[in-house]
Design a protein around this motif. Structure first.
Motif: not given
Length: 101
Positions: A34-35, A40-43, A79-82
Protein backbone atom coordinates in the motif's frame (compact mmCIF):
# COMPACT_ATOMS: atom_id res chain seq x y z
CA UNK A 1 15.55 8.49 35.17
CA UNK A 2 14.75 4.81 35.80
CA UNK A 3 11.09 5.46 34.89
CA UNK A 4 12.17 6.89 31.54
CA UNK A 5 14.33 3.87 30.80
CA UNK A 6 11.53 1.50 31.80
CA UNK A 7 9.18 3.39 29.49
CA UNK A 8 11.65 3.09 26.60
CA UNK A 9 11.99 -0.65 27.21
CA UNK A 10 8.20 -1.11 27.34
CA UNK A 11 7.77 0.95 24.17
CA UNK A 12 10.40 -1.14 22.38
CA UNK A 13 8.71 -4.35 23.54
CA UNK A 14 5.32 -3.05 22.36
CA UNK A 15 6.72 -2.14 18.93
CA UNK A 16 8.34 -5.58 18.65
CA UNK A 17 5.07 -7.31 19.55
CA UNK A 18 3.08 -5.23 17.06
CA UNK A 19 5.66 -5.86 14.34
CA UNK A 20 5.58 -9.60 15.06
CA UNK A 21 1.78 -9.68 14.71
CA UNK A 22 1.98 -7.68 11.49
CA UNK A 23 4.55 -10.10 10.06
CA UNK A 24 2.77 -13.27 11.20
CA UNK A 25 -0.54 -12.26 9.64
CA UNK A 26 0.95 -10.92 6.40
CA UNK A 27 -0.40 -7.46 7.16
CA UNK A 28 3.10 -5.97 7.13
CA UNK A 29 3.57 -6.97 3.48
CA UNK A 30 0.13 -5.61 2.58
CA UNK A 31 0.98 -2.31 4.28
CA UNK A 32 4.32 -2.13 2.49
CA UNK A 33 2.59 -2.66 -0.85
CA UNK A 34 0.00 0.00 0.00
CA UNK A 35 2.81 2.39 0.91
CA UNK A 36 4.65 1.71 -2.36
CA UNK A 37 1.47 2.36 -4.32
CA UNK A 38 0.64 5.58 -2.48
CA UNK A 39 4.21 6.91 -2.82
CA UNK A 40 4.17 6.32 -6.57
CA UNK A 41 0.69 7.90 -6.89
CA UNK A 42 1.69 11.09 -5.08
CA UNK A 43 4.94 11.54 -7.01
CA UNK A 44 7.19 10.85 -4.02
CA UNK A 45 9.24 8.28 -5.91
CA UNK A 46 9.89 10.68 -8.79
CA UNK A 47 10.81 13.49 -6.39
CA UNK A 48 13.28 11.29 -4.56
CA UNK A 49 14.75 10.01 -7.81
CA UNK A 50 15.33 13.60 -8.91
CA UNK A 51 16.92 14.42 -5.55
CA UNK A 52 19.28 11.45 -5.97
CA UNK A 53 20.33 12.73 -9.37
CA UNK A 54 21.02 16.17 -7.91
CA UNK A 55 23.11 14.76 -5.06
CA UNK A 56 25.15 12.59 -7.43
CA UNK A 57 25.68 15.53 -9.79
CA UNK A 58 26.73 17.78 -6.89
CA UNK A 59 29.12 15.29 -5.27
CA UNK A 60 30.34 13.60 -8.42
CA UNK A 61 29.71 9.97 -9.31
CA UNK A 62 33.31 9.01 -8.53
CA UNK A 63 33.12 10.55 -5.06
CA UNK A 64 29.91 9.05 -3.68
CA UNK A 65 29.06 5.58 -2.46
CA UNK A 66 25.62 4.02 -2.21
CA UNK A 67 25.83 4.36 1.59
CA UNK A 68 26.66 8.07 1.22
CA UNK A 69 23.71 8.54 -1.09
CA UNK A 70 21.33 6.75 1.27
CA UNK A 71 22.56 8.85 4.20
CA UNK A 72 22.10 12.01 2.14
CA UNK A 73 18.61 11.31 0.80
CA UNK A 74 16.95 9.54 3.75
CA UNK A 75 15.96 12.69 5.70
CA UNK A 76 14.47 14.31 2.61
CA UNK A 77 12.73 11.08 1.65
CA UNK A 78 11.05 10.88 5.04
CA UNK A 79 10.11 14.55 4.96
CA UNK A 80 8.52 14.22 1.51
CA UNK A 81 6.03 11.50 2.54
CA UNK A 82 2.67 13.28 2.53
CA UNK A 83 0.80 13.50 5.82
CA UNK A 84 -2.29 11.86 4.31
CA UNK A 85 -0.22 8.78 3.41
CA UNK A 86 1.18 8.59 6.95
CA UNK A 87 -2.32 9.00 8.40
CA UNK A 88 -3.75 6.29 6.15
CA UNK A 89 -1.07 3.80 7.19
CA UNK A 90 -1.47 4.66 10.87
CA UNK A 91 -5.24 4.19 10.59
CA UNK A 92 -4.76 0.81 8.90
CA UNK A 93 -2.41 -0.27 11.71
CA UNK A 94 -4.90 0.90 14.36
CA UNK A 95 -7.71 -0.98 12.65
CA UNK A 96 -5.56 -4.09 12.43
CA UNK A 97 -4.69 -3.88 16.13
CA UNK A 98 -8.33 -3.36 17.09
CA UNK A 99 -9.28 -6.48 15.13
CA UNK A 100 -6.54 -8.47 16.90
CA UNK A 101 -7.80 -7.54 20.37
Amino acid sequence: MADMQERKVKDAQMRATINQKLVETGERERLKELLRTRLVECGWRDQLKQHCKEVVKQKGLEHITVDDLVTEITPKGRALVPDNVKKELLQRIRTFLAQQS
